[in-house]
Design a protein around this motif. Structure first.
Motif, PDB file in Angstrom:
ATOM      1  N   ILE A   1      42.982  71.033  14.983  1.00  7.74           N
ATOM      2  CA  ILE A   1      43.499  70.093  15.983  1.00  7.74           C
ATOM      3  C   ILE A   1      43.724  68.770  15.275  1.00  7.74           C
ATOM      4  N   THR A   2      44.625  67.969  15.793  1.00  9.16           N
ATOM      5  CA  THR A   2      44.810  66.624  15.250  1.00  9.16           C
ATOM      6  C   THR A   2      44.177  65.629  16.212  1.00  9.16           C
ATOM      7  N   VAL A   3      43.187  64.880  15.723  1.00  8.53           N
ATOM      8  CA  VAL A   3      42.528  63.876  16.558  1.00  8.53           C
ATOM      9  C   VAL A   3      42.863  62.505  15.981  1.00  8.53           C
ATOM     10  N   ASN A   4      43.461  61.648  16.795  1.00  5.33           N
ATOM     11  CA  ASN A   4      43.894  60.316  16.342  1.00  5.33           C
ATOM     12  C   ASN A   4      44.683  60.396  15.044  1.00  5.33           C
ATOM     13  N   GLY A   5      45.543  61.400  14.953  1.00  2.00           N
ATOM     14  CA  GLY A   5      46.406  61.532  13.782  1.00  2.00           C
ATOM     15  C   GLY A   5      45.751  62.214  12.586  1.00  2.00           C
ATOM     16  N   ILE A   6      44.475  62.577  12.718  1.00  2.19           N
ATOM     17  CA  ILE A   6      43.764  63.180  11.578  1.00  2.19           C
ATOM     18  C   ILE A   6      43.564  64.679  11.817  1.00  2.19           C
ATOM     19  N   PRO A   7      44.029  65.528  10.866  1.00  2.00           N
ATOM     20  CA  PRO A   7      43.842  66.973  11.032  1.00  2.00           C
ATOM     21  C   PRO A   7      42.356  67.327  10.960  1.00  2.00           C
ATOM     22  N   CYS A   8      41.918  68.123  11.913  1.00  2.00           N
ATOM     23  CA  CYS A   8      40.492  68.451  12.017  1.00  2.00           C
ATOM     24  C   CYS A   8      40.285  69.952  12.163  1.00  2.00           C
ATOM     25  N   LEU A   9      39.077  70.379  11.813  1.00  2.00           N
ATOM     26  CA  LEU A   9      38.595  71.688  12.260  1.00  2.00           C
ATOM     27  C   LEU A   9      37.977  71.468  13.631  1.00  2.00           C
ATOM     28  N   ARG A  10      38.156  72.461  14.494  1.00  2.00           N
ATOM     29  CA  ARG A  10      37.673  72.313  15.864  1.00  2.00           C
ATOM     30  C   ARG A  10      36.802  73.515  16.218  1.00  2.00           C
ATOM     31  N   ALA A  11      35.636  73.245  16.744  1.00  2.00           N
ATOM     32  CA  ALA A  11      34.768  74.315  17.238  1.00  2.00           C
ATOM     33  C   ALA A  11      34.599  74.143  18.737  1.00  2.00           C
ATOM     34  N   ALA A  12      34.941  75.182  19.483  1.00  2.00           N
ATOM     35  CA  ALA A  12      34.703  75.204  20.934  1.00  2.00           C
ATOM     36  C   ALA A  12      33.628  76.269  21.141  1.00  2.00           C
TER      37      ALA A  12
END
Ligand code: PLP
Length: 465
Positions: A431-442
């Motif tokens: 996911i991109t959070v505030n323009g920064i590509p991230c790994l996301r764990a749900a």
């Protein structure tokens, strides 16, 4: 050769029974061993071609369990964090077996299944804290529930004439939701004929909650321009970062402005069963005019099943009921009964989804379900602690409930996610959070433990050295 009346039933019930017992053993063995069965890439050739030739049942069962079952979505595994996918409950296998045996059509008529669905809906509205005028219907998921809810909102705003006349005579509508709220709202508006341009996204604060003064300003502006506010969407559990809007503040404004309040609580609904402080995230949800939720996500009830809950049962019914003469209710017999679910939604024929939900709640109890929810939230907090302790990882959004998003110092998150998936070391999404590509764990898996979280973060760290 088969004979009339026997074309489709087993010719030998005893042999069929043995095949079924074998199948059940194979299925339960897989469920018990879920921890050792991470997601794996399906082969290019699945070998599932259909040519219409009859094949012995035992062979077909074996083919499915050997060549299809191993290539499931992977959400049965405790290190599946990629998407908000329920794990699937062992008791659900039993409930599905019973529902398949009964093969009830739950669109209408007077039979046992409708009473089970009534109980499930009543439990869901009570647990939400809705008034006792509330009712609802089980749906395929939150997407369908959102269409039902916004249709009821439209009927309240513009009258039941909209059912006959359509939207031609209506003003252009606006539906308000936080930036980051789910795309199913836009899709519902497309299907309802208003179009996705009717969505107005409202800015959010640091905790990704809708800015309520900005919401009020948007409503004022739209009204001044002749647009008609149709609904405010509160989110309980955003899919990106697990954010919860301030539902009480939204309810206050919706009441003051006389606008329908809908809550997308696809997974966040279940925070109602969690311990403090997670339960409080969804405070105020019972004040909504409608709620959409999924049972196939956090509680792990088998796909597919969601619900649409509406605070005004009469309005709900008036929005959808339409029965030609051959479907009219009788005083007694199979055509009797006061509750026909076809009066509350889109479908006339519908399956017995209620049984798997009822069975889950009845066997496990709300306490154990709540504990699983609370544990997942604590696991997301643990993941954030591990990320914060790492020199290579950076938390990019505060953990609010069960989602954790973080960036890595080195490498491309899409490749890292795919490599970890292929190695069976855990499923993250990106996911991109505030323009920064991230790994996301749900984190929604009921089998997940703190050790799974530690192992997954260790695996991510290993990509950084
Ligand atoms: C999954 C999800 C939806 C869509 O629900 P379906 O059951 O997949 O139709 C909507 N909103 C949120 C927040 C979700 O997580």
């Amino acid at each position: 050769m088969t004979k009339e009346g026997h074309h489709l039933d087993p010719t030998d019930w005893d042999a069929f029974g043995r095949d079924m017992h074998d199948l059940l053993e194979t299925c339960l063995t897989r469920m018990k061993g879920a921890r050792d069965l991470p997601w794996q890439q399906k082969p290019t050739e699945m070998g599932v071609e259909l040519d219409g030739t009859a094949t012995p049942t035992a062979d077909v069962f074996t083919q499915i369990t050997d060549t299809v079952m191993p290539y499931a979505t992977g959400n049965t595994h405790p290190a599946f964090f990629g998407w908000v996918h329920g794990t699937g409950l062992p008791v659900g296998v039993g409930a599905e077996l019973i529902a398949a045996t009964m093969n009830s059509n739950c669109g209408g008529r007077d039979h046992g299944a409708a009473e089970v669905e009534r109980e499930v809906i009543n439990w869901l509205t009570r647990t939400a804290g809705m008034p006792n005028t509330a009712f609802g219907i089980l749906t395929t998921g939150t997407s369908q529930a959102t269409i039902l809810a916004l249709s009821a909102a439209r009927a309240r705003a513009f009258g039941m004439d909209v059912r006959k006349k359509g939207i031609r005579a209506l003003p252009e509508v606006r539906v308000y939701m936080a930036k980051g709220a789910h795309s199913c709202v836009a899709k519902a508006l497309e299907i309802m004929g208003h179009g996705s341009d009717c969505v107005r996204q409202i800015p959010v604060n640091d905790m990704s909650q809708m800015d309520v003064p900005a919401l009020k300003a948007a409503i004022d502006e739209d009204r001044a321009n002749g647009l008609a506010p149709l609904a405010i969407i509160g989110t309980a559990g955003s899919v990106g970062v697990g954010a919860y809007d301030d539902l009480n503040a939204i309810a206050d404004l919706a009441a003051q402005e006389e606008i329908w309040m809908h809550v997308d609580a696809a997974f966040g609904y279940w925070s109602r069963l969690a311990d403090s402080p997670y339960r409080e995230l969804s405070d105020g949800i019972g004040r909504a005019d409608s709620i959409a939720l999924d049972t196939h996500k956090w509680p792990g009830v088998q796909y597919d099943c969601g619900a649409c809950l509406i605070s005004d049962r009469d309005l709900h019914r008036s929005t959808f009921s339409s029965r030609p003469a051959y479907l009219e209710s009788a005083k007694s017999g199979l055509a009797g009964g006061d509750l026909w679910f076809c009066d509350y939604g889109i479908e006339l024929s519908r399956g017995f989804k209620a049984l798997k939900v009822w069975t889950a709640i009845k066997t496990l109890g709300a306490d154990a379900m709540g504990q699983a929810i609370t544990d997942n939230c604590k696991q997301a907090a643990l993941m954030a602690d591990l990320v914060n302790a790492s020199p290579h990882l950076t938390l990019q959004h505060d953990v609010i409930s069960n989602l954790c998003c973080f960036s890595v110092a080195k490498g491309d998150v899409t490749k890292i996610a795919a490599d970890l998936q292929n190695a069976g070391k855990g499923v993250f999404s990106t996911i991109t959070v505030n323009g920064i590509p991230c790994l996301r764990a749900a984190i929604v898996g009921h089998r997940t433990t703190s050790n799974d979280i530690r192992a997954a973060i260790t695996a991510v760290e290993a990509t950084q050295t």
